[in-house]
Design an enzyme around this catalytic site. Structure first.
Site, mmCIF file in Angstrom:
data_model
loop_
_atom_site.group_PDB
_atom_site.id
_atom_site.type_symbol
_atom_site.label_atom_id
_atom_site.label_comp_id
_atom_site.label_asym_id
_atom_site.label_seq_id
_atom_site.Cartn_x
_atom_site.Cartn_y
_atom_site.Cartn_z
ATOM 1 N N GLU A 1 -3.198 -10.153 1.458
ATOM 2 C CA GLU A 1 -4.528 -10.081 0.846
ATOM 3 C C GLU A 1 -4.657 -8.912 -0.137
ATOM 4 O O GLU A 1 -5.443 -7.981 0.066
ATOM 5 C CB GLU A 1 -5.600 -10.015 1.932
ATOM 6 C CG GLU A 1 -5.672 -11.309 2.712
ATOM 7 C CD GLU A 1 -6.926 -11.444 3.565
ATOM 8 O OE1 GLU A 1 -7.551 -10.427 3.885
ATOM 9 O OE2 GLU A 1 -7.287 -12.587 3.897
ATOM 10 N N CYS B 1 -7.758 2.756 -6.967
ATOM 11 C CA CYS B 1 -7.350 4.050 -6.401
ATOM 12 C C CYS B 1 -7.551 5.146 -7.442
ATOM 13 O O CYS B 1 -7.336 4.937 -8.626
ATOM 14 C CB CYS B 1 -5.882 3.965 -5.982
ATOM 15 S SG CYS B 1 -5.174 5.533 -5.465
ATOM 16 N N GLU C 1 -4.013 -18.842 6.135
ATOM 17 C CA GLU C 1 -4.762 -18.531 7.355
ATOM 18 C C GLU C 1 -5.959 -19.470 7.390
ATOM 19 O O GLU C 1 -6.667 -19.605 6.393
ATOM 20 C CB GLU C 1 -5.269 -17.081 7.338
ATOM 21 C CG GLU C 1 -4.150 -16.063 7.305
ATOM 22 C CD GLU C 1 -4.657 -14.614 7.240
ATOM 23 O OE1 GLU C 1 -5.858 -14.395 7.496
ATOM 24 O OE2 GLU C 1 -3.865 -13.723 6.916
#
Ligand code: GLA
Ligand code: ZN
Length: 677
Positions: free
Chosen positions: A142, A148, A299
């Protein structure tokens, strides 16, 4: 297509493995995903690698004929690494390293981290390079855009800006830096977005930072892909995707991947109010649209969701199977359920798997077995694909610009897209979600919700499309910004004004307050296509109410016809929805956000005018899709509600209207019909 599960051998002692593999075989599991968080087990000490445990479980699956998706474990570097090399940890907008202990907190640009990743991947891939049972590698987990603010990222961002604009004057111009004394005199003054007042930061600069953060992630993914392909050049590569807060540019992210994967957790609570948007198939179509190819679900919902929040309702009977088949109906070639067994420790012990910690198979597991059984009887071949006549454009940059500057309470970029998707679904029209930067000339209808940030090239393509007979839908908040995220200095919808044949005289961000709207006589028939089933009749949905909210563009008319006007406020009777004849086609302008009924009936009208193929008579919540190959066509009819639905459907296409056919579907039932060609 294949059905599988996500499995965490490292969470369970070896004693469990044998029986788990056997139980998976019995349950019809064809593929498992393993390893995405197991760095700590693979490299327990710096430079000391241990793949023995992985070898054991990999050979157990191989012997059982269960295929494997192996993962690079780079989302969770081990604790010793953080302690020894704190510079690999992301820095937040407060200028501090983010607290460790959670996952996903590594800086993807950190050279030291990249070094560690390189060694790990080379060892791991080399170790398993001859295993023919590995179907694909999943890279990381993911991935979000690398938002950042560490010194490495700061320097990289400066380089990014320098490369893009060359001179500092050009940067000042692009950002409009004379506001609030923001003018840079040197590149050294450019920093990542520090500070608690993020909304005070220059939106043009913020857009560039978002672009940079996305590019960093794409580069990181490709760095890993390169390492894997050096050893196993033919291996299929993917990464699992979702809709995080900092979304990377999906189209660039997957450019170099073999297929798209998505983590699919549809809501387990069906809204009571039929006016409430309910369209998670939107996500599936968005994923298919990334490469315009079938995709995987890495998923899939298996039980109540919790851990990050209070727990949700457990899936109702039929949901686990129904949602997996719904994914197939929208182009999934594999669905892996998350997870085989619910964790007994760690942060996610309340994000439920197919089997609970007791290891006693229950209702959810039985339903999973029924799913594998159904697909055995009714296989969905991978060569069957989806071909639609309608598309909705997704603009990564408009999404960023909306996130940077929310327009009005309750209005989100994705909700706008979803609402149109929902309206096509209700009208029995399959729809593709595609990149606004890609070619859309092959469609009959193209909707471009909230193209907030747009350029001449896109406007030119839209004009060309309509000139040649296409039906194009523009909405409020379109053409507002240029590519630098500065406001355009002309009447909105700016570069789309000629095409739309209207201009915005003023706008009213009304927010959540509902306002009446009136359809002009004979302009469109409300709900002409949507069949209101007996159950829906008691609800507000049947009451024929049309209203709008969130945003009201007060329109002036150049060449367009008025389809609807506002029914109240100081702009009562001012145009709200219009249609402009342009070349051989039509351009619609929707100046407001219609309620669900309004949206469905408007799209119904557009479908009718455009002569697009559709299914008439679908009750609310029933979805129709088709997968086809040269050999066959597979029709999927899915009851995405918790009520039994009865219907009489007719196909409408270029040859006219077909005979009515009766159907009855149980809650969440999928009817699969095969037609040989
Ligand atoms: C995501 C992750 C999984 C797991 C689930 C549940 O989809 O990829 O590892 O954490 O969410 O929270
Ligand atoms: Zn960084």
């Amino acid at each position: 297509m294949k059905i599988g599960v996500d499995y965490y051998p490292e969470h369970w002692g070896e004693d469990y493995w044998k029986e788990d593999v056997a139980a998976m075989s019995r349950a019809g599991v064809q593929i498992v995903r393993i390893g995405e968080f197991a760095w700590g087990m693979m490299e327990p000490e710096e430079g000391k690698f241990d793949f023995q445990w992985l070898d054991k479980i990999v050979s157990m699956f191989t012997e059982a004929g269960i295929e494997i998706v192996l993962c690079t474990p780079t989302c969770t570097p081990p604790q010793w690494m953080f302690e020894k090399y704190p510079e690999i940890i992301q820095v937040g907008t407060d200028g501090k390293r983010v607290p460790i202990g959670i996952r996903g907190h590594r800086c993807m640009n950190s050279p030291l981290f990249r070094d560690k990743v390189k060694t790990m991947i080379q060892k791991l891939v080399h170790h398993f390079k001859d295993n023919e049972n590995i179907a694909a590698w999943q890279i990381d987990n993911e991935l979000e855009a690398n938002f950042c603010c560490c010194p490495v990222c700061a320097e990289k961002f400066r380089e990014y800006v320098k490369k893009k604009y060359k001179t500092i004057e050009k940067v000042n111009e692009a950002y409009g830096n004379d506001v609030w004394s923001g003018r840079y005199t040197s590149f050294s003054q450019i920093n990542p977005p520090f500070g608690t007042h993020q909304t005070w930061l220059n939106p043009s600069y913020m857009l560039d930072f978002n672009r940079f953060a996305s590019e960093s992630t794409v580069e990181y993914l490709n760095f890993q892909a390169g390492l894997i392909r050096e050893i196993v050049p033919q291996m299929k590569l993917t990464t699992n995707n979702w809709l995080p807060e900092n979304i990377p540019d999906f189209y660039k992210l997957f450019e170099n991947m073999d297929f798209v994967s998505y983590d699919n957790y549809p809501t387990t609570v069906i809204p009571e109010d039929p006016e409430e948007l309910y369209s998670h198939a939107f996500h599936l179509d968005l994923m298919r649209g990334i490469k315009r190819k079938n995709f995987w679900i890495m998923e899939e919902l298996s039980g109540s969701l919790g851990s990050w929040m209070p727990m949700t309702a457990t899936p109702e009977p039929g949901m686990i199977k129904g949602y997996a088949l719904q994914a197939a109906a929208h182009g999934a070639d594999a669905v892996l359920h998350f997870r085989w067994r619910t964790a007994k420790s760690g942060a996610e012990m309340f994000w439920h798997g197919l089997i609970d910690q007791s290891n006693i198979p229950g209702r959810r597991f039985e339903e999973f077995c029924s799913l594998t059984g159904t697909l055995k009887e009714n296989p969905v071949p991978e060569e069957t694909e989806i071909h639609n006549q309608a598309a909705i454009l997704y603009s990564t940059e408009s999404e960023y610009a909306f996130k940077i500057q929310p327009q009005v309470e309750g209005m989100h970029y994705f909700t706008q897209l979803k609402a149109y998707h929902d309206a096509f679904t209700a009208n029995g029209v399959g729809v593709d979600m595609i990149d606004a930067n890609s070619d859309f000339s092959g469609y009959r209808i193209v909707v471009a919700p909230a193209l907030f940030l747009a350029d001449e090239e896109l406007a030119g393509r839209a004009e060309e499309f309509v000139r040649k007979g296409g039906h194009f839908v523009l909405t409020n908040r379109s053409g507002v910004k240029d590519e630098n995220n500065q406001c355009v200095c002309r009447a909105l919808p700016g570069i789309f004004a000629d095409l739309a044949g209207v201009y915005v005289t003023e706008y009213d961000p009304v927010g959540l307050k509902k306002q009446r709207i009136r359809i002009q006589k004979d302009s469109w028939k409300q709900g002409s296509i949507l069949c209101v089933s007996a159950e829906d009749k008691d609800t507000a949905f049947a009451r024929d109410e049309l209203c709008c909210s969130l945003w009201c563009d007060i329109l002036g008319i150049e060449t367009a016809d008025v389809l609807a006007v506002y029914g109240e406020n100081f702009y009562e009777n001012a145009p709200a929805v219009t249609r402009n004849h342009f070349g051989q086609g039509e351009c619609y302008y929707v100046g407001t956000v219609l309620n669900r009924r309004g949206m469905i009936s408007l799209i119904g009208e557009i479908v009718r005018v455009a002569g697009a193929e559709h299914i008439m008579g679908l009750p609310l919540g029933v979805e129709y899709t088709v997968r086809e190959s040269e050999k066959e066509r597979i029709h999927f009819l899915f009851n995405n509600t918790n009520r039994k639905k009865k219907m009489e459907l007719r196909r409408v296409n270029a040859y006219g209207m077909g005979e009515p056919v009766k159907y009855e579907l149980e809650p969440f039932e999928m009817q699969i019909e095969r037609q040989m060609l």
